[in-house]
Write a protein that holds these residues in place. Structure first.
Motif, short mmCIF file in Angstrom:
data_model
loop_
_atom_site.label_atom_id
_atom_site.label_comp_id
_atom_site.label_asym_id
_atom_site.label_seq_id
_atom_site.Cartn_x
_atom_site.Cartn_y
_atom_site.Cartn_z
N CYS A 109 0.90 -1.08 -0.14
CA CYS A 109 -0.11 0.10 -0.17
C CYS A 109 0.89 1.28 0.19
O CYS A 109 1.71 1.40 0.92
CB CYS A 109 -0.75 -0.01 1.29
SG CYS A 109 -1.95 1.42 1.27
N ILE A 110 0.77 2.03 -0.88
CA ILE A 110 1.64 3.23 -1.23
C ILE A 110 0.91 4.56 -1.06
O ILE A 110 -0.33 4.43 -1.79
CB ILE A 110 2.31 3.19 -2.74
CG1 ILE A 110 3.14 1.86 -2.85
CG2 ILE A 110 3.25 4.45 -2.79
CD1 ILE A 110 3.45 1.67 -4.05
N VAL A 111 1.47 5.22 -0.28
CA VAL A 111 0.56 6.70 -0.15
C VAL A 111 1.66 7.60 -0.95
O VAL A 111 2.67 7.78 -0.82
CB VAL A 111 0.50 7.08 1.48
CG1 VAL A 111 0.48 8.59 1.20
CG2 VAL A 111 -0.77 6.35 1.68
N THR A 112 0.86 8.53 -2.01
CA THR A 112 1.33 9.49 -2.62
C THR A 112 0.56 10.63 -3.31
O THR A 112 -0.70 10.22 -3.27
CB THR A 112 2.15 8.72 -3.86
OG1 THR A 112 3.04 9.68 -4.62
CG2 THR A 112 1.09 8.11 -4.76
N HIS A 113 1.14 11.74 -3.46
CA HIS A 113 0.61 12.71 -4.21
C HIS A 113 0.99 12.45 -5.79
O HIS A 113 0.34 13.48 -6.65
CB HIS A 113 0.90 14.25 -3.46
CG HIS A 113 2.27 14.49 -3.70
ND1 HIS A 113 3.04 14.22 -2.98
CD2 HIS A 113 2.62 15.25 -4.96
CE1 HIS A 113 4.26 14.73 -3.32
NE2 HIS A 113 4.10 15.32 -4.49
N ASP A 114 1.63 11.69 -6.17
CA ASP A 114 2.63 11.84 -7.48
C ASP A 114 1.67 10.72 -8.39
O ASP A 114 1.63 9.48 -8.01
CB ASP A 114 3.75 11.51 -7.49
CG ASP A 114 4.48 11.29 -8.62
OD1 ASP A 114 3.84 11.29 -9.49
OD2 ASP A 114 5.64 11.40 -8.46
N THR A 115 1.03 11.13 -9.35
CA THR A 115 0.22 10.16 -10.03
C THR A 115 1.14 9.18 -10.90
O THR A 115 0.46 8.17 -11.22
CB THR A 115 -0.86 10.77 -11.23
OG1 THR A 115 -0.20 11.98 -11.80
CG2 THR A 115 -1.88 11.94 -10.18
N ASP A 116 2.23 9.49 -11.23
CA ASP A 116 3.10 8.64 -11.97
C ASP A 116 3.52 7.45 -11.07
O ASP A 116 3.57 6.44 -11.50
CB ASP A 116 4.52 9.53 -12.29
CG ASP A 116 4.46 10.16 -13.41
OD1 ASP A 116 3.69 10.01 -14.41
OD2 ASP A 116 5.17 11.31 -13.29
N ILE A 117 3.30 7.61 -9.76
CA ILE A 117 3.60 6.44 -9.02
C ILE A 117 2.28 5.64 -8.79
O ILE A 117 2.26 4.44 -8.93
CB ILE A 117 4.01 6.96 -7.55
CG1 ILE A 117 5.52 7.57 -7.84
CG2 ILE A 117 3.87 5.80 -6.46
CD1 ILE A 117 6.14 7.89 -6.33
N SER A 118 1.32 6.53 -8.53
CA SER A 118 -0.05 5.67 -8.42
C SER A 118 -0.70 5.01 -9.57
O SER A 118 -1.10 3.49 -9.57
CB SER A 118 -1.12 6.63 -7.87
OG SER A 118 -1.49 7.50 -8.79
N LYS A 119 -0.21 5.21 -10.64
CA LYS A 119 -0.78 4.44 -11.94
C LYS A 119 0.17 3.13 -12.22
O LYS A 119 -0.17 2.54 -12.92
CB LYS A 119 -0.49 5.23 -13.06
CG LYS A 119 0.82 5.73 -13.95
CD LYS A 119 0.78 6.69 -14.79
CE LYS A 119 1.90 7.11 -15.52
NZ LYS A 119 2.19 8.40 -16.15
#
Ligand code: ADP
Ligand code: MG
Length: 223
Positions: free
Chosen positions: A196-206
């Motif tokens: 489970c990764i928390v991020t504000h970066d959409t490159d990561i979430s995708k």
């Protein structure tokens, strides 16, 4: 594997101002899931991750892990349960500067009953997995930011957790190093560990299979 039911978390400031950060979170994470939680700065991502990783127990609602009610566990039992099941990676690697790489990674085993010989084997194996087997005698200051984060990941994985949580794990890294760290975190899932990764970066979430948007205290899965 784990289930959050209607989790609410508020903070009360000095002037009795109430800030309802989480306002009814429902989330299930199964074995082998690779998910991310995205949201703006201040949305409550770290607050949620602290609950998932059992560092924070001051919430309303229910948290079940293997059908065990986490909130009802006493402190000692919850600590043991967390050490056995959850690995946590922070934005800054949070390594102990006075310890070598080997000692940093070995640390969580201090809470487990593992012989010295087995410890050495486990630490070497996990450092090999993250590509740092030549650095075990180095100190954190002698490593690059990406290498420090690898050590932090190795430390989180040494107990073979069933869930790895990562809070903005590439936030302090340049984009190339960040990508390598993401490759490493995503590869953890291939061994069956949920991530489970928390991020504000959409490159990561995708790069994850399910993306949950956190806003106004509520989680919504993105299509
Ligand atoms: P994110 O990780 O999404 O940037 P956080 O979970 O860190 O957001 O914080 C969400 C909100 O809760 C922020 O407004 C923050 O100031 C507040 N907050 C977080 N932790 C505390 C705390 N211990 N006491 C008071 N307010 C807090
Ligand atoms: Mg945060």
């Amino acid at each position: 594997m784990l289930k959050l039911v209607n989790i609410r978390r508020k903070f009360v400031s000095g002037k009795q101002q109430k800030l309802q950060v989480l306002d009814g979170i429902n989330l299930e994470i199964d074995s082998g899931d690779l998910i991310s939680v995205v949201g703006k700065s201040g949305a409550g991502k770290s607050t949620l991750l602290n609950i998932i990783s059992m560092l924070d127990n001051q919430y309303e609602g229910e948290y079940f892990f293997d059908d065990l009610n986490i909130k009802k566990m006493n402190e000692k039992k919850r600590f043991g349960f967390r050490v056995s099941n959850i690995g946590y990676v922070f934005q800054s690697s949070n390594l102990i500067n006075e310890y070598t790489v080997f000692e940093n990674v070995e640390m969580p085993l201090g809470y487990k009953n593992v012989s010295k010989k087995d410890r050495r084997k486990l630490v070497k194996k996990v450092l090999d997995d993250v590509g740092l087997k030549d650095k075990l005698k180095n100190y954190p200051v002698e490593l690059s930011g990406g290498e420090q984060q690898r050590v932090a990941i190795a430390r989180a994985l040494i107990t073979k957790p069933r869930l790895l949580v990562a809070d903005e794990p590439t936030g302090n890294l340049d984009s190339k190093t960040g990508k390598q760290i993401m490759d490493l975190i995503c590869s953890v899932r291939d061994s069956g560990t949920s991530v489970c990764i928390v991020t504000h970066d959409t490159d990561i979430s995708k790069r994850t299979e399910k993306i949950f948007q956190l806003s106004d205290g509520i989680l919504n899965e993105q299509e």
